[in-house]
Design a protein around this motif. Structure first.
Motif, PDB file in Angstrom:
ATOM      1  N   VAL A 107       0.839  -1.203   0.000  1.00 30.43           N
ATOM      2  CA  VAL A 107       0.000   0.000   0.000  1.00 30.43           C
ATOM      3  C   VAL A 107       0.874   1.252   0.000  1.00 30.43           C
ATOM      4  CG1 VAL A 107      -1.605   1.374   1.408  1.00 30.43           C
ATOM      5  CG2 VAL A 107      -2.045  -1.069   1.025  1.00 30.43           C
ATOM      6  N   GLU A 108       1.907   1.268   0.834  1.00 35.92           N
ATOM      7  CA  GLU A 108       2.774   2.453   0.903  1.00 35.92           C
ATOM      8  C   GLU A 108       3.561   2.658  -0.384  1.00 35.92           C
ATOM      9  OE1 GLU A 108       2.681   4.873   3.295  1.00 35.92           O
ATOM     10  OE2 GLU A 108       0.914   3.640   3.744  1.00 35.92           O
ATOM     11  N   ARG A 109       3.973   1.568  -1.042  1.00 38.22           N
ATOM     12  CA  ARG A 109       4.676   1.718  -2.327  1.00 38.22           C
ATOM     13  C   ARG A 109       3.741   2.269  -3.392  1.00 38.22           C
ATOM     14  NH1 ARG A 109       6.566  -3.100  -4.295  1.00 38.22           N
ATOM     15  NH2 ARG A 109       5.643  -4.362  -2.666  1.00 38.22           N
ATOM     16  N   MET A 110       2.462   1.899  -3.348  1.00 36.66           N
ATOM     17  CA  MET A 110       1.487   2.461  -4.285  1.00 36.66           C
ATOM     18  C   MET A 110       1.288   3.954  -4.002  1.00 36.66           C
ATOM     19  SD  MET A 110      -1.202  -0.704  -4.351  1.00 36.66           S
ATOM     20  CE  MET A 110      -2.303  -0.060  -5.593  1.00 36.66           C
ATOM     21  N   ARG A 111       1.174   4.313  -2.723  1.00 34.30           N
ATOM     22  CA  ARG A 111       1.024   5.725  -2.354  1.00 34.30           C
ATOM     23  C   ARG A 111       2.239   6.524  -2.798  1.00 34.30           C
ATOM     24  NH1 ARG A 111       0.656   6.930   3.035  1.00 34.30           N
ATOM     25  NH2 ARG A 111      -0.561   8.755   2.516  1.00 34.30           N
ATOM     26  N   ASP A 112       3.439   5.964  -2.597  1.00 33.14           N
ATOM     27  CA  ASP A 112       4.674   6.639  -3.014  1.00 33.14           C
ATOM     28  C   ASP A 112       4.695   6.857  -4.525  1.00 33.14           C
ATOM     29  OD1 ASP A 112       5.594   6.661  -0.391  1.00 33.14           O
ATOM     30  OD2 ASP A 112       6.957   4.960  -0.671  1.00 33.14           O
ATOM     31  N   ALA A 113       4.281   5.837  -5.278  1.00 33.15           N
ATOM     32  CA  ALA A 113       4.304   5.926  -6.740  1.00 33.15           C
ATOM     33  C   ALA A 113       3.417   7.070  -7.221  1.00 33.15           C
ATOM     34  CB  ALA A 113       3.869   4.599  -7.365  1.00 33.15           C
ATOM     35  N   VAL A 114       2.231   7.187  -6.651  1.00 36.05           N
ATOM     36  CA  VAL A 114       1.314   8.255  -7.051  1.00 36.05           C
ATOM     37  C   VAL A 114       1.878   9.614  -6.638  1.00 36.05           C
ATOM     38  CG1 VAL A 114      -0.976   9.241  -6.649  1.00 36.05           C
ATOM     39  CG2 VAL A 114      -0.732   6.788  -7.057  1.00 36.05           C
ATOM     40  N   LEU A 130      -0.997  23.044   4.143  1.00 33.74           N
ATOM     41  CA  LEU A 130      -0.541  21.932   4.974  1.00 33.74           C
ATOM     42  C   LEU A 130      -1.664  21.007   5.413  1.00 33.74           C
ATOM     43  CD1 LEU A 130       2.097  23.653   7.271  1.00 33.74           C
ATOM     44  CD2 LEU A 130       2.505  22.125   5.343  1.00 33.74           C
ATOM     45  N   SER A 131      -2.847  21.535   5.621  1.00 36.61           N
ATOM     46  CA  SER A 131      -3.940  20.718   6.154  1.00 36.61           C
ATOM     47  C   SER A 131      -4.855  20.153   5.067  1.00 36.61           C
ATOM     48  CB  SER A 131      -4.762  21.534   7.144  1.00 36.61           C
ATOM     49  OG  SER A 131      -5.353  22.637   6.483  1.00 36.61           O
ATOM     50  N   GLU A 132      -4.547  20.381   3.811  1.00 37.07           N
ATOM     51  CA  GLU A 132      -5.393  19.892   2.727  1.00 37.07           C
ATOM     52  C   GLU A 132      -4.931  18.529   2.241  1.00 37.07           C
ATOM     53  OE1 GLU A 132      -6.627  22.864  -0.259  1.00 37.07           O
ATOM     54  OE2 GLU A 132      -5.284  24.189   0.869  1.00 37.07           O
ATOM     55  N   GLU A 133      -5.906  17.679   1.915  1.00 36.42           N
ATOM     56  CA  GLU A 133      -5.585  16.342   1.405  1.00 36.42           C
ATOM     57  C   GLU A 133      -4.903  16.426   0.062  1.00 36.42           C
ATOM     58  OE1 GLU A 133      -8.830  13.616   1.034  1.00 36.42           O
ATOM     59  OE2 GLU A 133      -9.228  13.627   3.174  1.00 36.42           O
ATOM     60  N   ARG A 134      -3.985  15.501  -0.163  1.00 41.09           N
ATOM     61  CA  ARG A 134      -3.384  15.327  -1.473  1.00 41.09           C
ATOM     62  C   ARG A 134      -2.840  13.921  -1.553  1.00 41.09           C
ATOM     63  NH1 ARG A 134       1.295  19.694  -1.745  1.00 41.09           N
ATOM     64  NH2 ARG A 134       2.352  18.329  -3.152  1.00 41.09           N
ATOM     65  N   GLY A 135      -2.710  13.422  -2.745  1.00 40.79           N
ATOM     66  CA  GLY A 135      -2.202  12.062  -2.917  1.00 40.79           C
ATOM     67  C   GLY A 135      -3.242  11.004  -2.590  1.00 40.79           C
ATOM     68  N   VAL A 136      -2.759   9.830  -2.207  1.00 40.79           N
ATOM     69  CA  VAL A 136      -3.618   8.676  -1.918  1.00 40.79           C
ATOM     70  C   VAL A 136      -3.906   8.614  -0.428  1.00 40.79           C
ATOM     71  CG1 VAL A 136      -3.805   6.165  -2.003  1.00 40.79           C
ATOM     72  CG2 VAL A 136      -2.694   7.393  -3.877  1.00 40.79           C
ATOM     73  N   GLN A 137      -5.184   8.512  -0.090  1.00 41.73           N
ATOM     74  CA  GLN A 137      -5.614   8.368   1.303  1.00 41.73           C
ATOM     75  C   GLN A 137      -5.993   6.906   1.544  1.00 41.73           C
ATOM     76  OE1 GLN A 137      -5.337  11.330   2.969  1.00 41.73           O
ATOM     77  NE2 GLN A 137      -4.711  12.036   0.944  1.00 41.73           N
ATOM     78  N   ALA A 154      -7.689  -3.264   1.617  1.00 45.93           N
ATOM     79  CA  ALA A 154      -7.576  -1.827   1.837  1.00 45.93           C
ATOM     80  C   ALA A 154      -8.387  -1.099   0.780  1.00 45.93           C
ATOM     81  CB  ALA A 154      -6.116  -1.369   1.779  1.00 45.93           C
ATOM     82  N   ALA A 155      -8.985  -0.005   1.206  1.00 48.33           N
ATOM     83  CA  ALA A 155      -9.672   0.899   0.288  1.00 48.33           C
ATOM     84  C   ALA A 155      -8.856   2.186   0.252  1.00 48.33           C
ATOM     85  CB  ALA A 155     -11.092   1.175   0.765  1.00 48.33           C
ATOM     86  N   LEU A 156      -8.288   2.474  -0.914  1.00 46.58           N
ATOM     87  CA  LEU A 156      -7.489   3.680  -1.111  1.00 46.58           C
ATOM     88  C   LEU A 156      -8.314   4.664  -1.925  1.00 46.58           C
ATOM     89  CD1 LEU A 156      -4.165   1.915  -2.202  1.00 46.58           C
ATOM     90  CD2 LEU A 156      -5.011   2.369   0.112  1.00 46.58           C
ATOM     91  N   GLU A 157      -8.188   5.935  -1.617  1.00 47.96           N
ATOM     92  CA  GLU A 157      -8.923   6.957  -2.351  1.00 47.96           C
ATOM     93  C   GLU A 157      -7.967   8.034  -2.829  1.00 47.96           C
ATOM     94  OE1 GLU A 157     -11.948   8.393   0.309  1.00 47.96           O
ATOM     95  OE2 GLU A 157     -13.228   6.658  -0.060  1.00 47.96           O
ATOM     96  N   LEU A 158      -8.233   8.547  -4.021  1.00 52.35           N
ATOM     97  CA  LEU A 158      -7.492   9.691  -4.532  1.00 52.35           C
ATOM     98  C   LEU A 158      -8.381  10.459  -5.484  1.00 52.35           C
ATOM     99  CD1 LEU A 158      -5.120   8.971  -7.428  1.00 52.35           C
ATOM    100  CD2 LEU A 158      -6.380   7.101  -6.411  1.00 52.35           C
ATOM    101  N   LYS A 159      -7.944  11.666  -5.796  1.00 54.40           N
ATOM    102  CA  LYS A 159      -8.714  12.524  -6.692  1.00 54.40           C
ATOM    103  C   LYS A 159      -7.833  12.950  -7.850  1.00 54.40           C
ATOM    104  CE  LYS A 159     -11.777  14.103  -3.106  1.00 54.40           C
ATOM    105  NZ  LYS A 159     -12.365  15.224  -2.385  1.00 54.40           N
ATOM    106  N   THR A 160      -8.439  12.994  -9.019  1.00 51.07           N
ATOM    107  CA  THR A 160      -7.772  13.520 -10.200  1.00 51.07           C
ATOM    108  C   THR A 160      -8.657  14.612 -10.781  1.00 51.07           C
ATOM    109  OG1 THR A 160      -8.789  11.899 -11.700  1.00 51.07           O
ATOM    110  CG2 THR A 160      -6.649  11.323 -10.740  1.00 51.07           C
ATOM    111  N   ARG A 161      -8.062  15.440 -11.610  1.00 49.46           N
ATOM    112  CA  ARG A 161      -8.811  16.519 -12.256  1.00 49.46           C
ATOM    113  C   ARG A 161      -8.573  16.495 -13.751  1.00 49.46           C
ATOM    114  NH1 ARG A 161      -7.306  21.408  -8.092  1.00 49.46           N
ATOM    115  NH2 ARG A 161      -8.779  20.805  -6.467  1.00 49.46           N
TER     116      ARG A 161
END
Length: 169
Positions: A107-114, A130-137, A154-161
């Motif tokens: 999971v952490e390697r996937m988060r790092d990759a993104v 500093l307090s705003e979400e970014r990357g994979v949660q 695990a359920a990972l969430e992220l946002k794209t635009r």
């Protein structure tokens, strides 16, 4: 930044599949009419015995990607879509080799990759403060029964635009 939903999905899939020993990555959630068929859709057989504690034994190690939400905003006269993605994964549970630690590392390697890749618009995509979400949660993680087997999940969430193109219905 990818300019369509399909391009965002393609970029996300390519990025996740580039992570070493990630397992099977599906473009959408898979179903089957039997437990065996369901298990086979997530069966991983390519583990390297030299670097993977699972050795070469086939086991559940798979992920799917699903868009769970899209919001549309007007940004300087253009339409900007923000897509929320769910990346759900499973790994066979094996206490003898501390499979939970293997799964957490994956999971952490996937988060790092993104985090370091630019194809999704990250790291500057979301959250300039500093307090705003970014990357994979990591939205949730824990044991589940999957295809009749005890697995880590695990359920990972992220946002794209992406910028929307005007289309006539």
């Amino acid at each position: 930044m990818p300019n369509t939903l399909a391009a965002s999905r393609t970029a996300l899939l390519a990025l996740l599949r580039s992570v070493s020993a990630v397992g099977v990555v599906h473009a959408c959630e898979r179903y089957a009419d039997s437990e065996l068929g369901f298990k086979q859709a997530y069966l991983y057989t390519h583990a390297d015995p030299a670097t993977d504690a699972f050795a070469s034994e086939p086991h559940i190690r798979g992920w799917y990607v699903r868009r769970t939400a899209t919001s549309e905003v007007n940004a300087n006269g253009r339409i900007l879509n923000e897509h929320t993605w769910l990346v759900r994964g499973y790994l066979s549970f094996q206490t003898a080799i501390d499979s939970e630690l293997i799964f957490d590392d994956l999971v952490e390697r996937m988060r790092d990759a993104v985090r370091v890749d630019g194809s999704l618009g990250l790291p500057g995509l979301l959250g300039s403060g500093l307090s705003e979400e970014r990357g994979v949660q990591v939205a949730s993680a824990g044991p589940v029964l999957f295809a009749g087997l005890l697995c880590h999940s695990a359920a990972l969430e992220l946002k794209t635009r992406n910028w929307a193109e005007w289309r006539k219905p």
